[in-house]
Design an enzyme around this catalytic site. Structure first.
Site, PDB file in Angstrom:
ATOM      1  N   LYS A 118       0.775  -1.447   0.218  1.00 57.13           N
ATOM      2  CA  LYS A 118       0.526   0.151  -0.163  1.00 57.13           C
ATOM      3  C   LYS A 118       0.729   1.316   0.175  1.00 57.13           C
ATOM      4  O   LYS A 118       0.282   2.365  -0.339  1.00 57.13           O
ATOM      5  CB  LYS A 118      -0.845   0.197   1.051  1.00 57.13           C
ATOM      6  CG  LYS A 118      -1.683  -0.731   1.410  1.00 57.13           C
ATOM      7  CD  LYS A 118      -2.720  -0.595   2.639  1.00 57.13           C
ATOM      8  CE  LYS A 118      -3.902  -1.693   2.271  1.00 57.13           C
ATOM      9  NZ  LYS A 118      -3.910  -3.282   2.352  1.00 57.13           N
ATOM     10  N   GLU A 202      -3.219   6.733   8.712  1.00 61.94           N
ATOM     11  CA  GLU A 202      -4.520   7.660   7.620  1.00 61.94           C
ATOM     12  C   GLU A 202      -5.087   8.170   8.633  1.00 61.94           C
ATOM     13  O   GLU A 202      -5.633   7.528  10.002  1.00 61.94           O
ATOM     14  CB  GLU A 202      -4.960   6.167   6.731  1.00 61.94           C
ATOM     15  CG  GLU A 202      -4.073   6.085   5.431  1.00 61.94           C
ATOM     16  CD  GLU A 202      -5.180   6.031   4.709  1.00 61.94           C
ATOM     17  OE1 GLU A 202      -4.296   4.546   3.380  1.00 61.94           O
ATOM     18  OE2 GLU A 202      -5.919   5.773   5.254  1.00 61.94           O
ATOM     19  N   HIS A 237     -14.797  -6.287   7.453  1.00 59.38           N
ATOM     20  CA  HIS A 237     -14.439  -5.597   6.327  1.00 59.38           C
ATOM     21  C   HIS A 237     -14.584  -6.372   4.715  1.00 59.38           C
ATOM     22  O   HIS A 237     -13.244  -6.291   3.357  1.00 59.38           O
ATOM     23  CB  HIS A 237     -12.511  -5.409   6.566  1.00 59.38           C
ATOM     24  CG  HIS A 237     -12.614  -4.436   7.879  1.00 59.38           C
ATOM     25  ND1 HIS A 237     -12.971  -2.982   7.809  1.00 59.38           N
ATOM     26  CD2 HIS A 237     -12.277  -4.408   9.224  1.00 59.38           C
ATOM     27  CE1 HIS A 237     -12.569  -3.136   8.977  1.00 59.38           C
ATOM     28  NE2 HIS A 237     -12.822  -4.042   9.875  1.00 59.38           N
ATOM     29  N   ARG A 294      -5.934  -8.407  -9.515  1.00 59.31           N
ATOM     30  CA  ARG A 294      -6.583  -9.901 -10.268  1.00 59.31           C
ATOM     31  C   ARG A 294      -8.051  -9.655 -10.878  1.00 59.31           C
ATOM     32  O   ARG A 294      -8.179  -8.702 -10.624  1.00 59.31           O
ATOM     33  CB  ARG A 294      -6.445 -10.852  -9.531  1.00 59.31           C
ATOM     34  CG  ARG A 294      -6.941  -9.805  -8.270  1.00 59.31           C
ATOM     35  CD  ARG A 294      -6.481 -10.992  -6.410  1.00 59.31           C
ATOM     36  NE  ARG A 294      -7.917 -10.824  -5.498  1.00 59.31           N
ATOM     37  CZ  ARG A 294      -8.742 -10.119  -5.098  1.00 59.31           C
ATOM     38  NH1 ARG A 294      -9.686 -10.300  -5.765  1.00 59.31           N
ATOM     39  NH2 ARG A 294      -8.741  -9.276  -3.509  1.00 59.31           N
TER      40      ARG A 294
END
Length: 498
Positions: A118, A202, A237, A294
């Site tokens: 990330k 974040e 999630h 993907r």
């Protein structure tokens, strides 16, 4: 240009079947690999050839890249399609496939590696001015330094694993007092899950919508987006219900997000099918989240609204063909929904409910698609993801797609295990979903297990009708009475009272 004549699908279940069906339509031979637990699986029977690659656990079979590559050499395979999960985002495997002289139906190892981190992904897309959530631009290891940064960003904040996914290595921190403990937990979980304890910080966006954009890129530098998917109905999630298009995006916002998604793909010279994920806040501001290198589980809803076969496009791209269309050629047709039918009990915190499919009958009819890998009498293996099927509906508009999904859920007959079918029915009839006024907190705000619990008098009218039918037909054989009761109650309700 390199013609593909035989494909090995390095996966199992519904996605293996999904890939093989398209390959068959294209005149391409297929090879299945399977574990000892999947010896009688549908994808094994469907393929032209099948090879057992090991024991029931993933690391004994589907994750054995070296064994899979050797099977390709032994059987004269041209290309490997990884599906999703397992080895699909393993840069080392993709590189080994190429070094073996085979075609990897997916992006380059370099793109997989770059977007698999990330932090590296954020750095790569920065030159395109992609909107990003405020936070750190590099990994943080020092707790005190991290604590100061968190205070500058402003609580609540999110500690995230750089190599993470599926919610692992992720912690929401509400205040400075709990920061140190939560950071240690995030690092520990990330190390355990991914072998990489790198974390970053974040700003926490409390009630976002999860919007993703499908992209396609060829080896000639052409990249397009295929519009968005709304993926905000999630548990742990992970997505449960997806739709395309989103009910809230304006044409202008759709175009802007699509353009940014294409730029993300350009940042890593992307080839093949991929997905760029964004968070959309309550003020309709969007932020880059990550890129999945993907095919996504929810790709069928994009296929429904575009009329494209994404697996076919993947194969054509892997052969070296340029895209046969441009961005301006693409339009949205109608609306599509997907419900992931998991072997889980929504009334018990969505815990897996492994067992035997005593009854398994798929819904049918116009606008209904079922991608699955099971049939009646089969066992749901304990070793893998508990998804049984993807139930997809398509209509001329959102309401028609919802109506078809509710009918399909009612028609879908599964007994022997609990599933997410009743949860899907609940969501699709909830005012928040119908109105489009929902976000990733839907379950937290609107769902509790007791809404699916059957009370003693619930369904009394159904039983009364069944008893009346039995009395009217008392001269008939006993099997008629059982049929009358069976046809009156919905399939999932019968399942819950088993």
């Amino acid at each position: 240009m390199r013609k593909i004549n035989k494909i090995l699908v390095a996966n199992r279940g519904e996605i293996a079947l999904r890939v093989m069906r398209t390959a068959k339509e294209m005149g391409i031979k297929t090879v299945a690999v399977y574990s000892e637990a999947d010896r009688n699986a549908l994808h094994v029977r469907f393929a032209d050839e099948a090879v057992c690659v090991g024991g029931p656990k993933s690391n004994e079979s589907y994750l054995r890249g070296d064994v899979i590559i050797q099977v390709c050499k032994d059987l004269g395979v041209d290309a490997i399609h990884p599906g999703y999960g397992f080895l699909s985002e393993n840069a080392g495997f993709a590189k080994a496939v190429q070094e073996a002289g085979l075609i990897f139906i997916g992006p380059s190892p370099e793109a997989i590696d770059l977007m698999g981190s990330k932090l590296a992904a954020k750095a790569a897309v920065a030159k395109y001015n992609i909107p990003m959530v405020p936070g750190t631009e590099s990994a943080i290891t020092d707790v005190e330094e991290a604590k100061q940064i968190a205070q500058q960003v402003g609580f609540p904040i999110l500690i995230k694993a750089s190599a993470g996914g599926g919610g692992k290595g992720m912690r929401v921190v509400e205040d400075v007092a709990s920061f140190e403990e939560q950071m240690k937990l995030a690092v520990s979980e990330a190390t355990s899950a991914f072998g990489d304890g790198s974390v970053f910080i974040e700003k926490y966006i409390g009630s976002p919508r999860h919007i993703e954009i499908q992209v396609l890129g060829d080896t000639h530098g052409n990249i397009v987006h295929l519009f968005e998917r709304e993926c905000s109905i999630q548990r742990r999630h992970q997505k449960v219900i997806e739709e395309a298009p989103s009910s809230v995006l304006t044409p202008a916002l759709r175009e802007e997000m699509g353009r940014n998604a294409v730029n993300v793909a350009k940042a890593c010279d992307y080839v093949g099918a991929g997905t760029v994920e964004f968070l959309l806040d309550e003020n309709m501001n969007f932020y880059f989240l990550e890129m999945n290198t993907r095919l996504q589980v929810e790709h069928p809803v994009t296929e429904q609204i575009t009329g494209l076969d994404l697996v076919k496009e993947q194969i054509l791209i892997a052969e070296g063909n340029p895209l046969s269309f441009k961005q301006e050629d693409l339009e949205i047709y109608g609306h599509a929904l997907e419900l992931r039918v998991y072997a889980e009990d929504p009334a018990n915190n969505f815990l897996p409910d492994i067992g035997k499919l005593e009854t398994y009958k798929r819904p049918q009819g116009l606008g209904v698609r079922v991608d699955d890998g099971f049939e009646q009498g089969m066992e749901i293996p304990i070793y893998y993801d508990p998804m049984i099927a993807k139930l997809v509906t398509f209509g001329k508009d959102r309401q028609e797609a919802i109506d078809k999904m509710l009918r399909a859920i009612e028609e879908y007959q599964i007994t022997g295990i609990e599933t997410t079918l009743p949860f899907g029915s609940y969501v699709l009839q909830h005012e928040a979903f119908v109105s489009g006024n929902f976000d990733t907190k839907f379950i937290e705000r609107h769902f509790s297990p007791d809404v699916l619990q059957r009370t003693p008098d619930e369904g009394a009218d159904e039983i009364a009708v069944a008893l009346a039918a039995m009395l009217m037909n008392k001269q008939k054989p006993a099997t008629s009475e059982a049929t009358a009761l069976s046809e009156t109650a919905s399939s999932w309700r019968r399942n819950r009272t088993r």
